[in-house]
Design a protein around this motif. Structure first.
Motif, PDB file in Angstrom:
ATOM      1  N   ARG A   1       0.647   2.044 -10.329  1.00 26.99           N
ATOM      2  CA  ARG A   1      -0.278   2.073  -9.206  1.00 26.99           C
ATOM      3  C   ARG A   1      -1.465   1.151  -9.505  1.00 26.99           C
TER       4      ARG A   1
ATOM      5  N   ARG B   1      -1.881  -0.328  -4.031  1.00 31.46           N
ATOM      6  CA  ARG B   1      -0.447  -0.108  -3.771  1.00 31.46           C
ATOM      7  C   ARG B   1       0.229   0.300  -5.077  1.00 31.46           C
ATOM      8  N   GLU B   2       1.470   0.775  -4.938  1.00 28.33           N
ATOM      9  CA  GLU B   2       2.246   1.142  -6.116  1.00 28.33           C
ATOM     10  C   GLU B   2       3.634   0.555  -6.007  1.00 28.33           C
TER      11      GLU B   2
END
Length: 643
Positions: free
Chosen positions: A570, A622-623
């Motif tokens: 992440r 974001r991941e």
């Protein structure tokens, strides 16, 4: 009778002799100089001094005085641009000075010590006389005991006389021992004060440069002197700061400079050089390799570095008596000279002696003098007591030892001459950037600091700013979650050779936070300089096992084992990051053992090593998830452990 007239030839000879004496007295002309520059190498330094002197007509010796005793005589260079005279020779010599005249306080203490020694000698003389009388009384007692015809009254009177006289002698022994004990304690205190006073102005050796000149007429000239000193050096280190991964790396090139050359450098022009004055500049050569029965290849040894030598050496040690007690204020002299020092309150001494000196003489009042050859840098000396009086006359065990008397004296820490330096203060804050000029020679690089610097001769490190660079870098977050579930920020710098970097320690700062220390090894660096900037807490990594893929089965004499792992990363930063994920699968080293793998999209497997790499671009906030699975098949009799 009238005086005869003086012959003209005799008068002329006297005048010539007188003139020659006057000229000889003026031949040596002392000149002081000032340190203007210092070029500090990684080990050692070259010091440059300047001086202005009037060179008289004729042949004269100009003596540049007050130089450090630690300079290397073979490195001395003297130059001048004045062409009105000739420099015939340049040589080096040591000046150990003359012992300072004792002050009135020292003379008073010495007189008191002499008085105490005289009183001790008087007591010793009385004790020797009493001992002889005691021996006579013992002899008379034996004679009277053997005599016959002596009346009882006379015998009783003789016995009473012997008893009274022997009692008086024995009581005198006790009283004299007490007086000697008191004298010794007072004398030891006085010697301690003397050692402290004499140690306040230790005799320090100095170097002198002798320049022989010859001039037709008087001229004023500017001289430049340079020489090498060994006790100096610098060590590079760096501050690496990254404020944001969208910005270049801020690298502060710094140096820890120290010197203990014996002379302070005040407001000098400082240059830091990567050169080595001790190294050999001669390229090695090869010999002809001839083969014959029993021959061996030629042996080549690296050329030994030349030591930077000084014109003297230091000798230290301890002076003590037969009981191991220190002899405070004992005298140490270089044999055949007036160079000397005294022992401190612990009996320790240190003295600078000429290189040609061969022996030291040790002396102390009441002890036999001793001469010892100088065989090394340390000499521990035992002085023997010159008088054996105490061993002969003490008849009781009440006398205190020197150690007991020493324990009763005031604390030696208050009067110790062997001063221990206080603990070093905390390092000063980093100096502001200063302008620096870089000079690149064929084999070395020099950094000339364009502002004056002061570096005392105390051996302590001083921070010197060399340069600052903004390094364009490609940032990558690297994670190896099998070993550590963390993301490490790295910076790749190309064309780094233009910055003249050396191997050294790195202090890492990221986004205003101190991360720790690393090491820059330029010898192991290739085209790209990779800097590890530590963990980035805003990139979170998690590695979990895929439980539903964990299997073990048996089929046709084979055992199959399956494993799978999922990795989630992440990005909690406000900028996109370049991410490199490293994993691995086992590699078969046996033809009967097979490995099959399934790697999620984007992963690249190196079949020979089993290394798996994902190179990803991860947007902010974001991941990303990646996974790998593998199955190992092996015969039942070959047990394989995957966990």
């Amino acid at each position: 009778m009238f005086p005869l007239p003086t012959p003209p030839r005799l008068l002329l000879s006297v005048l010539v002799l007188l003139c020659s004496v006057l000229v000889t007295a003026q031949e040596e002309m002392p000149v002081s100089s000032t340190i203007e520059e210092a070029t500090v190498f990684l080990e050692g330094a070259q010091v440059t001094r300047t001086a202005t002197a009037t060179v008289p007509a004729g042949r004269r010796a100009i003596i540049f005085t007050g130089l450090t005793a630690d300079l290397d005589p073979e490195s001395v260079k003297v130059s001048t641009r004045e062409s009105g005279f000739l420099v015939l020779s340049v040589s080096h010599r040591m000046n150990f000075g003359t012992p300072p005249e004792p002050g009135p306080e020292v003379r008073e203490l010495e007189a008191r010590v002499e008085t105490l020694d005289f009183e001790r000698d008087l007591i010793s003389t009385r004790a020797n006389i009493a001992r002889e009388e005691e021996e006579i009384l013992r002899a008379n007692r034996s004679i009277s005991g053997q005599a016959s015809g002596l009346a009882a009254e006379d015998l009783e009177r003789a016995v009473r006389f012997h008893r009274e006289r022997l009692t008086e002698i024995r009581m005198n022994y006790l009283r004299w021992n007490r007086q000697l004990d008191s004298l010794a304690k007072v004398r030891e205190s006085l010697m301690k004060q003397l050692a402290e006073m004499r140690g306040k102005k230790p005799q320090k050796a100095q170097s002198e440069i002798v320049v022989i000149t010859e001039a037709e007429r008087s001229a004023t000239a500017d001289f430049r002197l340079s020489y090498l000193v060994p006790e100096a050096g610098w060590e590079p280190y760096y501050d690496v700061r990254v404020t944001d991964i969208s910005q270049p790396v801020n690298l502060r090139y710094r140096a820890k400079v120290s010197q203990d050359s014996g002379e302070d450098w005040e407001d000098i022009k400082l240059t830091l050089s990567t050169g080595d004055p001790k190294g050999s500049a001669v390229a090695p050569s090869l010999e002809v390799w001839r083969l014959y029965g029993g021959s061996r290849p030629p042996t080549y040894r690296p050329l030994a570095a030349r030591d930077i030598r000084s014109g003297y050496r230091s000798v230290s040690g301890r002076i003590f008596d037969a009981n191991g007690e220190p002899l405070i204020g004992a005298t140490v002299l270089v044999q055949g000279t007036t160079i000397g020092t005294v022992a401190d309150v612990d009996g320790n001494f240190r003295i600078d002696v000429p290189m040609e000196a061969t022996a030291l003489t040790f002396s102390y009042t009441g002890y036999r003098s001793s001469s010892r050859p100088i065989t090394g840098g340390r000499l521990d000396v035992l002085l023997e007591d010159a008088a054996e009086f105490l061993d002969e006359v003490v008849v009781t065990g009440r006398a205190r030892s020197r150690k007991q008397r020493r324990d009763e004296r005031i604390s030696e820490e208050d009067l110790s001459l062997d001063y221990s330096p206080p603990p070093p203060p905390p390092p000063p804050p980093a100096p502001a950037p200063v302008p620096t000029t870089v000079y690149r020679q064929a084999t070395t690089v020099s950094f000339q600091i364009d502002l004056p610097y002061s570096i005392p001769s105390d051996g302590k490190e001083r921070d010197v700013e060399i340069n600052q660079h903004q390094l364009p870098a490609h940032y990558t977050h690297v994670t190896v979650p099998k070993v550590n579930e963390a993301a490490y920020l790295t910076a790749a710098v190309t064309n780094w050779e233009q910055y003249d970097l050396l191997s050294g320690e790195i202090q890492l700062f990221f986004e205003g936070t101190y991360l720790g220390r690393s090491y820059l090894d330029v010898s192991a660096t290739e085209d790209t300089l990779n800097l590890s900037l530590g963990k980035d807490p805003n990139v979170v990594v998690e590695r979990t096992e895929i439980t539903e893929f964990r299997k073990e089965s048996f089929l046709g004499g084979k055992v199959s084992q399956s494993r799978g792992y999922r990795i989630e990363v992440r990005n909690r930063k406000e900028q996109p990051i370049r991410l490199l994920v490293k994993e691995q699968i086992p590699v078969s080293a046996d033809n009967e053992i097979t490995v099959k793998s399934e790697i999620s999209s984007g992963g690249r497997l190196e079949s020979e090593s089993g290394m798996v790499r994902w190179e990803l671009q991860l947007p902010p906030q974001r991941e990303v998830k990646v996974s790998l699975e593998y199955t190992v098949r092996a015969p039942r009799h070959k047990r394989i452990y995957l966990d």
